[in-house]
Enzyme design. Structure first.
Site, PDB file in Angstrom:
ATOM      1  N   HIS A  32       0.854  -1.194   0.000  1.00 54.45           N
ATOM      2  CA  HIS A  32       0.000   0.000   0.000  1.00 54.45           C
ATOM      3  C   HIS A  32       0.891   1.246   0.000  1.00 54.45           C
ATOM      4  O   HIS A  32       2.089   1.155   0.272  1.00 54.45           O
ATOM      5  CB  HIS A  32      -0.898   0.013   1.254  1.00 54.45           C
ATOM      6  CG  HIS A  32      -0.109   0.166   2.526  1.00 54.45           C
ATOM      7  ND1 HIS A  32       0.568  -0.884   3.119  1.00 54.45           N
ATOM      8  CD2 HIS A  32       0.156   1.257   3.306  1.00 54.45           C
ATOM      9  CE1 HIS A  32       1.189  -0.470   4.207  1.00 54.45           C
ATOM     10  NE2 HIS A  32       0.962   0.833   4.337  1.00 54.45           N
TER      11      HIS A  32
ATOM     12  N   ASP B 105       0.878   5.148   1.837  1.00 57.55           N
ATOM     13  CA  ASP B 105       0.224   5.814   2.965  1.00 57.55           C
ATOM     14  C   ASP B 105      -0.527   7.045   2.458  1.00 57.55           C
ATOM     15  O   ASP B 105      -0.033   7.772   1.601  1.00 57.55           O
ATOM     16  CB  ASP B 105       1.261   6.234   4.017  1.00 57.55           C
ATOM     17  CG  ASP B 105       1.923   5.031   4.678  1.00 57.55           C
ATOM     18  OD1 ASP B 105       1.334   3.932   4.659  1.00 57.55           O
ATOM     19  OD2 ASP B 105       3.034   5.193   5.216  1.00 57.55           O
TER      20      ASP B 105
ATOM     21  N   HIS C  42       4.801   0.097  -0.221  1.00 56.89           N
ATOM     22  CA  HIS C  42       5.548  -0.719   0.744  1.00 56.89           C
ATOM     23  C   HIS C  42       4.672  -1.819   1.317  1.00 56.89           C
ATOM     24  O   HIS C  42       3.450  -1.769   1.213  1.00 56.89           O
ATOM     25  CB  HIS C  42       6.148   0.162   1.849  1.00 56.89           C
ATOM     26  CG  HIS C  42       5.136   1.009   2.576  1.00 56.89           C
ATOM     27  ND1 HIS C  42       4.556   2.124   2.028  1.00 56.89           N
ATOM     28  CD2 HIS C  42       4.590   0.895   3.810  1.00 56.89           C
ATOM     29  CE1 HIS C  42       3.714   2.672   2.883  1.00 56.89           C
ATOM     30  NE2 HIS C  42       3.707   1.935   3.987  1.00 56.89           N
TER      31      HIS C  42
ATOM     32  N   ARG D 215       7.687  -8.850  15.388  1.00 55.37           N
ATOM     33  CA  ARG D 215       8.103  -7.522  14.934  1.00 55.37           C
ATOM     34  C   ARG D 215       7.096  -6.490  15.415  1.00 55.37           C
ATOM     35  O   ARG D 215       5.896  -6.774  15.519  1.00 55.37           O
ATOM     36  CB  ARG D 215       8.187  -7.530  13.402  1.00 55.37           C
ATOM     37  CG  ARG D 215       8.629  -6.224  12.821  1.00 55.37           C
ATOM     38  CD  ARG D 215       8.976  -6.352  11.346  1.00 55.37           C
ATOM     39  NE  ARG D 215       9.446  -5.073  10.882  1.00 55.37           N
ATOM     40  CZ  ARG D 215       8.653  -4.073  10.495  1.00 55.37           C
ATOM     41  NH1 ARG D 215       7.355  -4.246  10.486  1.00 55.37           N
ATOM     42  NH2 ARG D 215       9.159  -2.922  10.120  1.00 55.37           N
TER      43      ARG D 215
HETATM   44  O1  LIG Z   1       5.303  -2.141  10.013  1.00 56.20           O
HETATM   45  C1  LIG Z   1       5.830  -1.454   9.150  1.00 56.20           C
HETATM   46  O2  LIG Z   1       7.044  -1.410   8.990  1.00 56.20           O
HETATM   47  C2  LIG Z   1       4.990  -0.640   8.188  1.00 56.20           C
HETATM   48  C3  LIG Z   1       3.648  -0.251   8.727  1.00 56.20           C
HETATM   49  C4  LIG Z   1       2.859   0.521   7.727  1.00 56.20           C
HETATM   50  O3  LIG Z   1       3.155   0.511   6.563  1.00 56.20           O
HETATM   51  C5  LIG Z   1       1.706   1.336   8.154  1.00 56.20           C
HETATM   52  O4  LIG Z   1       1.308   1.304   9.331  1.00 56.20           O
HETATM   53  O5  LIG Z   1       1.166   2.053   7.277  1.00 56.20           O
HETATM   54 FE   LIG Z   2       2.236   2.145   5.495  1.00 56.37          FE
END
Ligand SMILES: O=C(O)CCC(=O)C(=O)O
Ligand SMILES: [Fe+2]
Length: 377
Positions: A232, A234, A289, A299
């Site tokens: 996605h 952001d 990403h 994680r």
């Molecule tokens: O967990 C991550 O590294 C990315 C999280 C992410 O892309 C988001 O919360 O929009």
């Molecule tokens: Fe994100």
């Protein structure tokens, strides 16, 4: 004035679905098994990371006098970079990480006490973008938009104030850093404080909105078929992301494949978001990403989702528009943008039945009446 919560609530961005207790699952349930490896992992024809293994998301020292230039280059070529010497105390990064870890290790029934309500935004639940995908993601999220007090009281009846203080301090520091980064990124495009009407006299972004997103990716019995967070972009101006010491985040290097963003002690990942993409008239594209999971190491990440005040319209900056470069996007508020993205996300999903959408292509056209047209593929 509508709040950001109203903006999110107005659109089906949130699923109010319950996860099972991840730790009790020995096998990947079908609802979490993503189809066809290639569809999930390669939205574009892409070679594996190894091809460009020597390539890394740029790491930029904010104390380096060359930082503005380096940031400009990183935004143009990657849409993402890591920063060090950013001024956020390591102790605060440790504190928020510990708070997140404590939160997600609470018993499931305790976490569900702080679940997002059916018409809510803040609280515990599935990944923010879950409703756009046919499969569930191997992650849990906790969104904070506004005060976390009520939810934290549910989670930690005894010491909720301690956790509220950490969140408030984290948001305060992130807001300052986001403002600083905004000016650096804008400066790299030749835009100064006088050129931004929605900035105050001292360069502050009045009424800037943000949400804090805690993400937890438990260990997974079958990581190759699961997805921590599907690809996605952001919907922000910029995102500031803290990841714990475990890899998983990948960014798409357009045309070349997915590149892992290695966790850097004390480093923060900066993503160009869709609203900056619009503001830059497409010069700085929002980065696609995703997050992969693994078998043995949980994680955690903390994303600060930064955007403009809800009444500000974001449009391609006049300095980046000219006869050879007409405006590629119409003016939108953050709220309007979320609505458009949600609508097109779903249309595209049913139209092309892709698990991963080429989001960067969705907003590339507008006609003179300000209507966007959907471009899929
Ligand atoms: O967990 C991550 O590294 C990315 C999280 C992410 O892309 C988001 O919360 O929009
Ligand atoms: Fe994100």
């Amino acid at each position: 004035m509508p709040s950001l919560s109203d903006a999110f609530r107005a659109h089906p961005v949130y699923l109010h679905q319950k996860h099972p207790d991840f730790n009790s699952l020995q096998e990947l349930p079908d609802s979490y098994a993503w189809p066809q490896h290639d569809d999930v992992r390669s939205p574009y024809p892409s070679s594996p990371d190894t091809v460009l293994a020597q390539e890394n998301v740029p790491v930029i020292d904010l104390k380096d006098p060359n930082a503005p230039k380096l940031i400009g280059h990183a935004c143009k070529t990657w849409g993402a970079f890591q920063v060090i010497n950013h001024g956020i105390p390591t102790t605060l990064l440790d504190d928020i990480e510990r708070a997140g870890k404590t939160l997600f290790s609470l018993p499931p029934q305790q976490k569900h006490k702080a679940a997002r309500s059916p018409d809510g935004v803040s609280g515990y639940g599935v990944a923010r973008i879950s409703s756009f995908f046919p499969k569930l993601m191997w992650s849990e999220g906790f969104t904070i938009a506004g005060s976390p007090l009520e939810h934290f009281r549910q989670l930690w009846p005894q010491d909720y104030t301690k956790y509220c203080d950490i969140v408030l301090e984290y948001e305060e520091e992130m807001k300052k850093l986001a403002g600083k980064l905004m000016w650096l990124v804008l400066a790299s495009l030749g835009i100064s404080k006088e050129d931004i009407k929605w900035a105050g006299p001292r360069g502050e972004f009045k009424g800037a909105c943000a949400a804090l997103q805690l993400n937890s990716y438990p260990t997974c019995p079958d990581p190759d078929r699961a997805m921590g967070m599907a690809a996605h972009t952001d919907s922000t101006l910029l995102t500031i992301l803290h990841q714990n010491g475990i890899s998983g985040l990948q960014v798409l290097r357009e045309g070349n494949g997915w590149i892992t963003v290695p966790p850097l002690p004390g480093g923060l990942v900066i993503n160009v978001g869709d609203l900056f993409h619009i503001l830059s008239n497409g010069l700085y594209r929002s980065v696609l990403h995703r997050v992969l999971v693994n078998r043995s190491q949980p994680r955690l990440s903390v994303a600060y989702l930064y955007g403009p005040s809800t009444n500000v319209k974001i449009s391609p900056h006049p300095k980046l528009v000219g006869p050879s470069r007409p405006p590629m996007y119409r003016a939108v508020t953050w709220n309007e943008y979320l609505g458009t993205k949600a609508k097109h996300f779903n249309e595209a999903l049913s139209l092309v039945r892709l698990c991963v959408l080429p989001i960067n292509g969705l907003f590339d056209a507008s006609d003179s009446h300000g209507n966007t047209t959907v471009k899929v593929g």
